[in-house]
Design a protein around this motif. Structure first.
Motif, PDB file in Angstrom:
ATOM      1  N   VAL A 295       0.844  -1.190   0.000  1.00 14.20           N
ATOM      2  CA  VAL A 295       0.000   0.000   0.000  1.00 14.20           C
ATOM      3  C   VAL A 295       0.884   1.246   0.000  1.00 14.20           C
ATOM      4  CG1 VAL A 295      -1.611   1.384   1.378  1.00 14.20           C
ATOM      5  CG2 VAL A 295      -1.985  -1.068   1.101  1.00 14.20           C
ATOM      6  N   VAL A 296       0.547   2.192  -0.882  1.00 17.42           N
ATOM      7  CA  VAL A 296       1.176   3.509  -0.883  1.00 17.42           C
ATOM      8  C   VAL A 296       0.191   4.491  -0.246  1.00 17.42           C
ATOM      9  CG1 VAL A 296       2.076   5.404  -2.280  1.00 17.42           C
ATOM     10  CG2 VAL A 296       2.554   3.029  -2.935  1.00 17.42           C
ATOM     11  N   VAL A 297       0.564   5.065   0.865  1.00 18.04           N
ATOM     12  CA  VAL A 297      -0.269   6.051   1.555  1.00 18.04           C
ATOM     13  C   VAL A 297       0.153   7.427   1.050  1.00 18.04           C
ATOM     14  CG1 VAL A 297      -1.013   6.973   3.777  1.00 18.04           C
ATOM     15  CG2 VAL A 297      -0.419   4.548   3.572  1.00 18.04           C
ATOM     16  N   ALA A 298      -0.657   7.999   0.158  1.00 22.46           N
ATOM     17  CA  ALA A 298      -0.289   9.240  -0.526  1.00 22.46           C
ATOM     18  C   ALA A 298      -1.278  10.348  -0.191  1.00 22.46           C
ATOM     19  CB  ALA A 298      -0.218   9.003  -2.029  1.00 22.46           C
ATOM     20  N   VAL A 299      -1.460  10.581   1.083  1.00 20.44           N
ATOM     21  CA  VAL A 299      -2.351  11.643   1.545  1.00 20.44           C
ATOM     22  C   VAL A 299      -1.546  12.607   2.423  1.00 20.44           C
ATOM     23  CG1 VAL A 299      -4.380  10.162   1.429  1.00 20.44           C
ATOM     24  CG2 VAL A 299      -3.055  10.277   3.545  1.00 20.44           C
ATOM     25  N   PRO A 300      -2.072  13.820   2.659  1.00 19.04           N
ATOM     26  CA  PRO A 300      -1.328  14.788   3.472  1.00 19.04           C
ATOM     27  C   PRO A 300      -0.984  14.261   4.861  1.00 19.04           C
ATOM     28  CG  PRO A 300      -3.120  15.879   2.314  1.00 19.04           C
ATOM     29  CD  PRO A 300      -3.313  14.405   2.104  1.00 19.04           C
ATOM     30  N   VAL A 301       0.190  14.613   5.328  1.00 24.62           N
ATOM     31  CA  VAL A 301       0.640  14.195   6.663  1.00 24.62           C
ATOM     32  C   VAL A 301      -0.393  14.554   7.730  1.00 24.62           C
ATOM     33  CG1 VAL A 301       2.323  14.694   8.475  1.00 24.62           C
ATOM     34  CG2 VAL A 301       3.108  14.215   6.149  1.00 24.62           C
TER      35      VAL A 301
END
Length: 481
Positions: A295-301
């Motif tokens: 899984v690539v978590v590509a949301v704002p910190v």
């Protein structure tokens, strides 16, 4: 919301001031299924099992999905919104195209610049302003000739003096970590006090320092210096990065990238839970459970803490999300005013309702459209009366007809605007959260080592995350064979 190879625009000197940037977004999620595992029995249904899942359809997520396709991986994008783009959001106002988030590109931002060229998308430069507005000694504002900007630049150079020594490699901010230990503790306010700036001088430089950081006491000196290094330690480039726009907006760019990705996209699917069970990952979104090897978590910190990472994450991840990286009070508002008032460049005082105001490149049927940026938590970007009050202070006699804005801090899938690290985050957390954790890899402009806060940084991290995730999918396949 990252620079080394440079082609500079010498002629666009004063358009430079288009201040804020934005770049990524979505929601977070999880994955992981082994049909034999009792907790996940029945979830590995046809259509819900993938090689990789990308959480968030901003530039980082779409870049990762496209790279994964190139590596032969079947990929799913889970997007919380009804659109891709995240903190890049093209729209319209008063008959004109607008950008609520990421807007500009520059040749030194090689990833996005080359992308736009390859896709055959034209570019246009914003015209220069006619005049500037700055604070005065009496506490008000006054119209100034554009040459006044040189005084502002002198103050800016004082802020980042020495960056060539402590940040000599723009894309490797850790190279002289020994010289950054004390500097990374400083806020922009600390630096202003070191320089013994007067209140007036602080106001003159506020729009290019404090407003970037979400306030003088929030933003870190090293973030400002990092951008300065990426710009070749040069004021012309520092301001020139906010001049050139892709025709059709960022929405056109990301739509074409998405079409190339071949990824399946599920919209209106905010991720609520991610569980890494060792051999697979399970992601729950929109009431459905999806399964992947990575899984690539590509949301704002800032939104990481909104997701239940059931298998746990190292403390750095939660701490960074709590501290915030994207400026939590960032707002952008478009303002239709009556008549042709020229092309102002307004530099707000520290703490003003509007930190920076500039003119839209094109005229509307009613006259002039202004673009305002703010980090003031009190500003309501939907209030004509409040915006009128702010505009009257800096441009007396200007009548506001309508407004259209977005408060990124109140956006649940962003919880903040453009990237600007806080003191201690460069050396304290950035490296840790860029490393894979089990079968999870994180991406997004907020954690770029190059152009953090710009689309280029989002693409940088998306490509990197895809490479790491592809390796995990291969390892997962080997483990099952």
């Amino acid at each position: 919301m990252k620079f080394e190879k440079r082609t500079f625009f010498g002629g666009a000197r004063t358009s430079r001031r288009a201040i804020l940037k934005a770049s990524a977004a979505g929601a977070l999620g999880a994955a992981g299924v082994a049909a034999s595992h009792p907790a996940f029995a029945g979830t590995a249904e046809a259509g819900r099992t993938y090689d990789a899942i990308v959480i968030g359809g901003g530039f980082a997520g779409v870049s990762a999905a496209r790279e994964l396709k190139a590596k032969g991986k079947r990929t799913l994008i889970l997007e919380a919104r009804d659109r891709v783009g995240g903190r890049a959001w093209s729209s319209t106002f008063s008959g004109l195209p607008i950008e609520f988030g990421a807007t500009w590109i520059h040749p030194s931002q090689t990833l996005i610049w080359n992308e736009v060229q390859r896709l055959g998308i034209s570019r246009v430069d914003d015209p220069n302003p006619d005049f500037a507005v700055f604070a005065t000694e009496t506490g008000g504002y006054a119209k100034q000739e554009l040459t006044f900007l040189d005084r502002q630049d002198d103050l800016l150079r004082r802020f980042v003096e020495g960056a060539e020594t402590y940040l000599p490699r723009a894309y490797d901010p850790f190279y002289r970590e020994d010289l950054l230990v004390d500097l990374d503790k400083l806020t922009l306010g600390d630096r202003a006090r070191q320089l013994r700036l007067s209140t007036l001088e602080t106001n003159w430089v506020s729009a290019t320092t404090g407003a970037y950081g979400g306030g003088f006491e929030r933003g870190s000196l090293t973030q400002l210096a990092h951008w300065w290094a990426l710009c070749g330690y040069n004021t012309e480039t520092f301001h020139g990065i906010n001049v050139t726009r892709p025709v059709g907006g960022m929405g056109t760019v990301i739509s074409r990238m998405l079409a190339e990705s071949g990824a399946t996209v599920v919209y209106n699917a905010p991720v609520t839970k991610v569980t890494d069970i060792g051999s697979r990952v399970q992601v729950t979104a929109g009431g459905q459970v999806y399964d992947a090897a990575a899984v690539v978590v590509a949301v704002p910190v800032n939104t990481w803490n909104s997701i239940n990472f059931a298998s746990g994450l190292p403390a750095e991840f939660s701490r960074l999300s709590t501290q915030t990286v994207g400026v939590p009070t960032a707002k952008k508002v478009f303002i239709q005013v009556q008549g042709d008032i020229g092309r102002p460049l307004v530099n707000g005082k520290s703490g003003a309702l509007l930190d920076l105001v500039l003119a839209h490149a094109d005229k509307s049927a009613q006259g002039t459209v202004l673009i305002g940026f703010s980090v003031n938590p009190k500003l309501d970007v939907t209030s004509v009366a409040q915006v009128q009050s702010a505009i009257s202070e800096v441009l007396p006699g200007t009548k506001v007809l309508s407004v259209k804005g977005h408060d990124w801090g109140k956006d649940g899938y962003a919880k903040g605007g453009w990237t600007f690290r806080r003191p201690g985050q460069l050396l304290g957390s950035l490296r840790a959260v860029r490393q894979p954790h089990g079968r999870l890899v994180f991406a997004g402009s907020d954690i770029a080592t190059g152009w953090g806060g710009y689309v280029d940084g989002a693409i940088e991290t998306g490509i990197r995350a895809a490479g790491l995730a592809a390796g995990l999918t291969t390892a997962g396949a080997s483990a099952r064979s």
